[in-house]
Every structure is written in structure tokens, then in C-alpha cells.
Scaffold this motif. Sequence first.
Motif, mmCIF file in Angstrom:
data_model
loop_
_atom_site.group_PDB
_atom_site.id
_atom_site.type_symbol
_atom_site.label_atom_id
_atom_site.label_comp_id
_atom_site.label_asym_id
_atom_site.label_seq_id
_atom_site.Cartn_x
_atom_site.Cartn_y
_atom_site.Cartn_z
ATOM 1 N N ASP A 199 -51.421 -12.846 -35.992
ATOM 2 C CA ASP A 199 -49.808 -12.279 -35.877
ATOM 3 C C ASP A 199 -48.966 -13.538 -35.444
ATOM 4 O O ASP A 199 -47.973 -13.426 -36.047
ATOM 5 C CB ASP A 199 -50.039 -11.217 -34.913
ATOM 6 N N PHE A 200 -49.601 -14.406 -34.690
ATOM 7 C CA PHE A 200 -48.604 -15.581 -34.232
ATOM 8 C C PHE A 200 -48.439 -16.350 -35.603
ATOM 9 O O PHE A 200 -47.464 -16.899 -35.914
ATOM 10 C CB PHE A 200 -49.427 -16.212 -33.343
ATOM 11 N N ALA A 201 -49.581 -16.547 -36.495
ATOM 12 C CA ALA A 201 -49.413 -17.250 -37.504
ATOM 13 C C ALA A 201 -48.390 -16.689 -38.424
ATOM 14 O O ALA A 201 -47.585 -17.547 -39.231
ATOM 15 C CB ALA A 201 -50.830 -17.573 -38.318
ATOM 16 N N SER A 202 -48.415 -15.617 -38.858
ATOM 17 C CA SER A 202 -47.425 -14.883 -39.557
ATOM 18 C C SER A 202 -46.143 -15.060 -39.085
ATOM 19 O O SER A 202 -45.043 -15.321 -39.765
ATOM 20 C CB SER A 202 -47.693 -13.263 -39.630
ATOM 21 N N ALA A 203 -45.882 -15.057 -37.791
ATOM 22 C CA ALA A 203 -44.439 -15.369 -37.497
ATOM 23 C C ALA A 203 -44.088 -16.730 -37.565
ATOM 24 O O ALA A 203 -42.819 -16.996 -37.795
ATOM 25 C CB ALA A 203 -44.477 -14.940 -35.850
ATOM 26 N N CYS A 204 -44.926 -17.589 -37.296
ATOM 27 C CA CYS A 204 -44.909 -18.998 -37.894
ATOM 28 C C CYS A 204 -44.082 -19.272 -39.116
ATOM 29 O O CYS A 204 -43.415 -20.135 -39.365
ATOM 30 C CB CYS A 204 -45.851 -19.971 -37.595
#
Length: 258
Positions: A199-204
Motif C-alpha cells: 500500500d505504501f509502495a502504491s502511494a510512492c
Amino acid sequence: MGSAIGTKLGQHFLISARILERIAGAACPEGTRQVVEIGPGQGALTERLLAHAGNVTAIEMDSALAEHLRERWPDGSGLSLFDGNALNYDWTLWGPGVLAGNLPYYIATAIISKYLAKPGTLTQAVFLIQKEVAERITAKPGTRDFGYLSVECQYLAKAEYLFSVPPGAFRPPPKVDSAVIRLTPRPQALSPENAGFLDFASACFRQKRKTLRNNLSERYPKEQLDRLPAVSNRAEQLSVAELLALFHALSVSSAASN
């Protein structure tokens, strides 16, 4: 080949015996006893998977093709066939074994994400997919193709680009090149301390041309981000390991500030 069989889904059937055998060999390491095949079509790959493993559980969406497969491999032949959309099945119920298939271009990424999220006892997957998607999955950091799909696949699995397949290997030939990839899941990726990383990577990668500082500004206070030099980069410039380290650094600083 049963080229006269009708198909309502516009599939492109792989007809190159050499490439079919290469895929079956890559999909079935020595000792493989069970293969789950997605989209067997006319059965060209199925035949070779049966020769390598002895048992194939296949899911076919096209009812005419499914009927042909049942006639070719009746009960007791080693093929178990299920009708419908592969995304509607829990393939892990059929393990231990491996996963393989010539994936329709429109559904390939959904199939791959489903497998990597829950591989169960299917120890690897070998897929024939659109070359462009294969290149994105296996892209290196700092390249144009490196994006969220690259991170998802490389974080959850060892992702290998095995070989390219030209349009002429299919009937009818598609308008794009294809490629074969192998995905070997990394069980440790699903450990509790890494929960939330994708989920964090998607935001990145939310806006790929913006820096990590900009893409993460709605999630973390400015002072937290300013303490980490890595956020001055764009997400595509960081490796999976570097993105994971950034995720943990921000998680630790968030916990400390609460």
C-alpha cells in the motif's frame, strides 16, 4: 492442432512445438507431480505439461474449448478440467504443485497479483504474457519500465524474464510480442512486520514523475519526510529494498511521534 475449433474469446493459440516444450520444461522442475494450468485453450501446452507432471488441473473459460479438452482427455487421463474465469477459483486448493498458463493479455496482471498474494503450495508460476508486461515486471530501478507492478512482483517473488516469443509462434499471430516469465514466491515478504508495504509502495508511485516527498506528503508530516534524504528521489529511482527501508524508517518515526 485443432485449428477448426471455434472460440468466442479471441485467443491467440501458441503452436510452436519448440516454445511449448520450453515453457513446459521451465514450469515443471524435476519431481513436479501437479500443474494448475490457466487457459489451456486447445491443449497444446496441456499435452506437454501432462508429459512432464502426469496431472494437470486446468481452468478454461471458453465452453467449446472445454468440451474439446474433455473429449481429448476423458476421466482418468490425468486432466481435471474446470469451467469459467480462473479469477473465481482458489487455485491453492489444488496444490502442492506449480502454476502455468498462456495468459490472455487483458487479465494477466490480475492473475499474477492473485497468485502472489496467496501462492499457497503452488511453488512457482510460469506464464506466457505480453512482452511489455513482462518487461515491466522484471524492470530494474532507474529504468522507464520500473513502476508499482515491478515492485509488487519483485517484492513478493523472484521474478525472471526467461525468453521472448514472436507473433509468428501463434495462430492467429497477435499484434504484439510475448514473453515467458517465472515467478517464485518469497514467503518472508508476507511477514507481519512488512504489512502495509505494498500500500505504501502504491502511494510512492501515485504520480510517477513526482518525488517521493510529494507523493507521501498526505501520509506523513513534513518534518518526518525532511529527515530522510531518500524522499528527494522519484520512486522509480529506488530499489525494492530501498523502498522497504524507507517504509520501515517512516513507520518507526511515526510510532515514535505518537
